[in-house]
Design an enzyme around this catalytic site. Sequence first.
Site, PDB file in Angstrom:
ATOM      1  N   LYS A   5      -8.509  -1.189  -3.143  1.00  0.00           N
ATOM      2  CA  LYS A   5      -8.696  -0.356  -4.347  1.00  0.00           C
ATOM      3  C   LYS A   5      -9.895  -0.791  -5.165  1.00  0.00           C
ATOM      4  CE  LYS A   5      -4.986  -3.117  -6.067  1.00  0.00           C
ATOM      5  NZ  LYS A   5      -4.696  -3.588  -4.726  1.00  0.00           N
TER       6      LYS A   5
ATOM      7  N   VAL B 137      -3.805   3.292  -3.338  1.00  0.00           N
ATOM      8  CA  VAL B 137      -2.970   3.635  -4.499  1.00  0.00           C
ATOM      9  C   VAL B 137      -1.542   3.881  -4.016  1.00  0.00           C
ATOM     10  CG1 VAL B 137      -2.586   5.225  -6.421  1.00  0.00           C
ATOM     11  CG2 VAL B 137      -4.915   4.765  -5.642  1.00  0.00           C
TER      12      VAL B 137
ATOM     13  N   GLY C  91       0.569   2.066  -2.424  1.00  0.00           N
ATOM     14  CA  GLY C  91       1.006   1.491  -1.149  1.00  0.00           C
ATOM     15  C   GLY C  91       1.287   2.569  -0.131  1.00  0.00           C
TER      16      GLY C  91
ATOM     17  N   ILE D 240       3.169   5.242  -0.512  1.00  0.00           N
ATOM     18  CA  ILE D 240       3.500   6.568  -1.036  1.00  0.00           C
ATOM     19  C   ILE D 240       2.378   7.544  -0.721  1.00  0.00           C
ATOM     20  CG2 ILE D 240       4.071   7.892  -3.111  1.00  0.00           C
ATOM     21  CD1 ILE D 240       4.707   5.227  -4.503  1.00  0.00           C
TER      22      ILE D 240
ATOM     23  N   GLY E  44       7.788 -13.663  -4.619  1.00  0.00           N
ATOM     24  CA  GLY E  44       6.585 -13.202  -3.918  1.00  0.00           C
ATOM     25  C   GLY E  44       6.049 -11.880  -4.427  1.00  0.00           C
TER      26      GLY E  44
ATOM     27  N   GLU F 250       1.311 -13.017  -7.932  1.00  0.00           N
ATOM     28  CA  GLU F 250       0.437 -14.103  -7.482  1.00  0.00           C
ATOM     29  C   GLU F 250       0.608 -15.307  -8.405  1.00  0.00           C
ATOM     30  OE1 GLU F 250      -1.882 -13.541  -4.954  1.00  0.00           O
ATOM     31  OE2 GLU F 250      -1.351 -11.420  -4.730  1.00  0.00           O
TER      32      GLU F 250
ATOM     33  N   LYS G 128      -6.431   1.722  -9.872  1.00  0.00           N
ATOM     34  CA  LYS G 128      -5.717   2.815  -9.198  1.00  0.00           C
ATOM     35  C   LYS G 128      -5.811   4.106 -10.006  1.00  0.00           C
ATOM     36  CE  LYS G 128      -2.497  -0.347  -6.912  1.00  0.00           C
ATOM     37  NZ  LYS G 128      -1.202  -1.046  -7.103  1.00  0.00           N
TER      38      LYS G 128
END
Lengths: 399, 399
Positions: free
Chosen positions: A98, A125, A127, A129, A180, A183, A198
Amino acid sequence: MVKVAIMGYGTVGSGVYEIIRDNNFDYEALNPIGVKYILDIRDFPDHPQKELFTKNFDDILNDGEVYCVVEAMGGLHPAYEFTKALLENGKNVVTSNKELVATYGPELLQIAKDKNVNYLFEASVGGGIPIIKPMCSSLMSNKIQKIIGILNGTTNFILTEMIEKNKDFSEALSDAQKNGYAERDPSADVEGHDACRKLAILSSLAWSEYVDYKDIDTEGITKITLDDVKYADKFGYVIKLIGYSEKNDKVFARVSPMFVSKNYPLSGVCGVFNAIVVKGNYLGTSMFYGRGAGKFPTASAVVADVIDSVRHIGAKKQYLEWKPAAEGYIKPANEGVFRFFVRSQSQKEQIESLFGNVEFADGIKDGETGFITDLMTEKEFLDKANILNVNSFIRVLEA
Amino acid sequence: MVKVAIMGYGTVGSGVYEIIRDNNFDYEALNPIGVKYILDIRDFPDHPQKELFTKNFDDILNDGEVYCVVEAMGGLHPAYEFTKALLENGKNVVTSNKELVATYGPELLQIAKDKNVNYLFEASVGGGIPIIKPMCSSLMSNKIQKIIGILNGTTNFILTEMIEKNKDFSEALSDAQKNGYAERDPSADVEGHDACRKLAILSSLAWSEYVDYKDIDTEGITKITLDDVKYADKFGYVIKLIGYSEKNDKVFARVSPMFVSKNYPLSGVCGVFNAIVVKGNYLGTSMFYGRGAGKFPTASAVVADVIDSVRHIGAKKQYLEWKPAAEGYIKPANEGVFRFFVRSQSQKEQIESLFGNVEFADGIKDGETGFITDLMTEKEFLDKANILNVNSFIRVLEA
């Protein structure tokens, strides 16, 4: 068999490799897909197909058999230089990057058009979807009016934990890290930068003029407290990090935490899920919901783009164009029109003399009252708020 | 300019005409689109473009300039004969006619393939919600595992009124009729037939083998009472009319009212809105939400399909194929596995001796108790239920 190269063998790149290898999907192409190269600077001596690995980008660039390249390196450099060289060499490129799309989108799309190749970025954007492709096809019969998205799973997880489990921000963040979902340096997520990129991509797509992410006013969730969550609940809202953009004459776009009505479909989007509402002049409200991140959701969107580019071998490619935005295309942040939730230590009489008859919520914090204003521009609001003793404020989403 | 004909000038047909006329959408084609004919048996003497109207189908069939025909007539005949003749004559056809697609889909898709034209039907399911195209493109990198949909706006409106406003079925139906959300003869909606046809189309698309809607066990909402709604609430559910299909070795599909957990995204889909959850092996859960009916939402989906067919002029068309289903492809209804909500007048001891430790809810209706079973096949459930004094039962959605 159509040959594909994968650049970057991290989470997404390895997911793409595994999906193509297992060929465990519902696509029976005339041209099946196979991986010919994997580019990575690291060594993978135990990989069952270690012969695929190369550290030399030119192997991919100069191999006429490579039809489509997956860029899953992340970051701007050398992803930008590699992508540009590949497109100029007539290769289709698919990415989940992105940052690269939001930064160099106009130039890379122009090169793709000139060379009649695809530069596709569904996975950048939301993932897995499907949102980019529907916006460029199924929604083409509409004039898009608004985009309202929960675009970042990390912050949505943190806010959900705060709302449902009464954790404060730092505890929820720490749990996100343990799971997880965040970060070690969480700033790109919690400061809203990821959502901002995004939103820039979606806004550029919706109106075909480039919206530079640097022009989008962006605020993260680090200042949101459990008291804010309680006030929201009392007024019938939940707090979500919202990417919002709309176009009238100009484009207005911003990323910030907002009060979202419990009756609005985005309010029920919890945990690491993402959702994007698109309003069209004919369609009205539509919403796309799903996993906004994760190895296989993201990789499956990348592979769908690879299939898409392979489907049209030899045909004239559909291209996207992001024209450079005209001067003043982006409305200044203080012209945004919202209702505002305010926490203040001022007297109710003073608040009402400034803001009229507002609804108050008390009893959350001593010596403080919460209220929600009528619709007004941010400038007007800030002028009035300056007179009061204001602790903090949060915008209310007007869907 | 690419010439289009519209067959049927009712709600959808006139919407398509108006969208194309106003050209008020975000599509700048190399080939703009214009309407050349409107076929309708009625007269429209006051229509500003009355020269477009014809009562003679052959005008459209034999005009080589007509590239794409919108079939918005509804019903099976003569829509089937007209569509078949058009496809055989090399014309692209776009439709919103779910009955026709669900009934004659395999044959019409085969003719379209043979003639290298499109037969497109995005608007046949979910009105304006992009679902058909994403299933055929963005989700191609997945093996689709399940489809779970709220596919009918009329019944969802009625159930929402029952849940939120405590109206009984007949009052809610009457309000739906007053608001124009239900026909005077509401049976196609309230008996589940409309949802059944849509589920058949989605299931055929997902697995490329034809699912005949006549093979889908279908139950409407006419027997749902306010007591059922109260029981559902007490157990943490709402009642929705659900179209459910899944594929393991065989396809299992059914339409019926189901208990939907309040934590599941479909539970928040209210009023006339529709939503479709698609589960893929890589993507996990995704959901598509929006207006499932209405003049402009549906017409905008039709126009998007028209644009799609026009985009690929001269190219090899992407085609869909619904193979005839093998014998035994559809699992018998009584092999479905659910948990069941049961209302019974039997003693709790007897219930527990048959169904084990179940959760009870009392106090809704005198002399009656409600409980939810463990997962079991419908056959197993019916065998046990036969022994009890059962008033009614409702399946629980396993998402």
